[in-house]
Design a protein around this motif. Sequence first.
Motif, mmCIF file in Angstrom:
data_model
loop_
_atom_site.group_PDB
_atom_site.id
_atom_site.type_symbol
_atom_site.label_atom_id
_atom_site.label_comp_id
_atom_site.label_asym_id
_atom_site.label_seq_id
_atom_site.Cartn_x
_atom_site.Cartn_y
_atom_site.Cartn_z
ATOM 1 N N GLU A 100 35.354 60.203 47.365
ATOM 2 C CA GLU A 100 36.714 60.023 46.878
ATOM 3 C C GLU A 100 37.720 60.791 47.734
ATOM 4 O OE1 GLU A 100 36.900 61.100 42.782
ATOM 5 O OE2 GLU A 100 35.422 59.588 42.150
ATOM 6 N N SER A 101 37.349 62.038 48.100
ATOM 7 C CA SER A 101 38.239 62.884 48.908
ATOM 8 C C SER A 101 38.475 62.291 50.295
ATOM 9 C CB SER A 101 37.647 64.295 49.040
ATOM 10 O OG SER A 101 37.546 64.918 47.780
ATOM 11 N N LYS A 157 40.975 59.559 49.981
ATOM 12 C CA LYS A 157 42.296 60.095 49.667
ATOM 13 C C LYS A 157 42.961 60.703 50.909
ATOM 14 C CE LYS A 157 44.603 63.368 46.576
ATOM 15 N NZ LYS A 157 44.418 64.420 45.544
ATOM 16 N N GLU A 198 46.358 59.712 53.173
ATOM 17 C CA GLU A 198 47.425 60.683 53.441
ATOM 18 C C GLU A 198 47.702 60.790 54.933
ATOM 19 O OE1 GLU A 198 46.167 64.310 51.644
ATOM 20 O OE2 GLU A 198 46.591 63.627 49.588
#
Length: 616
Positions: free
Chosen positions: A560-561, A564, A568
């Motif tokens: 998930e990170s 994300k 970004e």
Amino acid sequence: MSTLIAAENVGHSYHNEWLFKNLTVGIQSGERVALVGINGAGKSTLLKLLAGKFEPLEGKIVKNKDTRIGILDQDPKFEEGSTISDFIFSMDNMKQQLIREYEELIESEHPDETKLGNLYTALTENDAWEYEHQIKTILSRMGIEHLQQKISTLSGGQKKRLALAKLLIEDPDMYILDEPTNHLDIDTIEWLEKLLTTGNKTILLVTHDRYFLDNVCNQIIELDKGKVFNYKGNYAYYLEKKAEREAIDDAVFQKNKNLLKKELEWMRRMPAARTTKSKSRIDAFYDLEDKTKQRSDNQKVTLNVKMSRQGSKILELNGVSKSFEGKNILNNFSYTFKKGDRIGLAGKNGTGKSTLLNIITNNLAPDSGTVDIGETTVYGYYKQGGLNFDPKERVIDVVKSQAEFIQMADGQTISASALLTLFLFPPKKQHGLVERLSGGEKKRLQLMRVLMQNPNFLILDEPTNDLDIDTLNVLEDFLENFGGVLILVSHDRYLLDKMSDQLFILEGNGKVNIFNGNYSEYRNELLEEEKAGQKSDTRVKNTTQKLTYAEKKELEEIEESINKIGLENEKITAEISNPPAELEKLNELINSLELGKKKLQELEERWIFLLEKQEN
């Protein structure tokens, strides 16, 4: 395959002597060709003709109009006053100019933050970061660091490496390389081999380095007495087929000699050319005489000069240390030389090989320690830089200035002229000027001058540079029978393997590692150590338990990170592409992107580790 370039019925002369006439040769796409032949055969001239450096006196050079050809000269030339950066980066290559501005800016003491931000954006938009990394890798491998340095301040070896770096960065359709391994250390040569054999590169090169030749080339063209002979295969195949050709030539030559002898007896009876039959026989005699004159018995360089008597004490180095400008070159090095020592000197450029040789020969004093030379020790030092010949001096006078007569290994004394003949300098060349010799012939003359001193402690610093392979083979035969101490500095792995049974490996920071064995044995040992380390890592992985509950949760969170942070980073990149007016804000965005990339890399490495553990 298509023909990229060809020489058609080409002829060219040097100092009013024909190197070759009616020569035809072609290079096709994807071929990696080595051009071989004795010094003075015209190899470098043929390379320059094919590269378009000048026009042939006869015939023509034909090339595909879209083919980009890049040449590495034996002695590259540069514009006066130019810097490394001026030479490396092409004005008509936008990516290279962006990279140049960026590299010069970050090298400066106080870089302009606004310019830096704009260049960062431009490099990103033009997808130039990978190209920038390739350029930096090539420059680093060639030991090129300061882009603003004037080329005039570089040594000859550094200039050759700079020219090679430029060629590798340009990546032409066809590489023409004249002695590309000169002035490279062995690690860099092995890296260059991999680079040149990656992809479908087209290469024509001249090299004395037989391992490099075998590893890179798949075809050999021999230039011999103005003719070309093609061999589809590696160097070993070439040697086999050349021996077969020479055996046939020898048989034909001996047959012609015997026939000429009989015809000469008939001619001496002075036949009157009254009939068609006798006239045609006379014409045939002159034709046979011309053919026999054109091919003399095969000649080879002869090395059998006498070695001076060697006593029990040869040379002792005791705690020798040397540094320059705070840089440690040798640190407390000791060694006692013994009869029959055959030592290869290895190490990257700049680790102190020449310094050690100068200390050994008493041309440089150590900072501390002692150098104790035996009374009977006679040095023969073949230096990489060569001898300073007067180009207007005659070849025979270069030798006579040292000795009119020379003692050979069998006790026989011969004249300077006779010794020159043994080194393949016929009377015409002996009385010619040094400036008319090829680069390899000058090196052969230099080697002869060194051996004339009858040394018993022989130091050869890069002896293979510019010598033809035939002369190298004869040099190897001489060295195998040489009874004195031999120190060999060479990037030629074949020569190091054959001639040394011990290595002094200069590792930098003053450390000298003594290895008992030749270079291939040393490399194999390093590879075995590397494999052992990899096996150890594998055993550690294999004994690791399956993922714990916490690690499984971590794996899910990392995925998930990664998604994300990736989003970004894309958002920040878009903002940088349309930079804000405030410089401070732009710098914040650039710093955030760098931190994001670093964090993403760390997460991806951890993610891969957990996945591999899960699979074991």
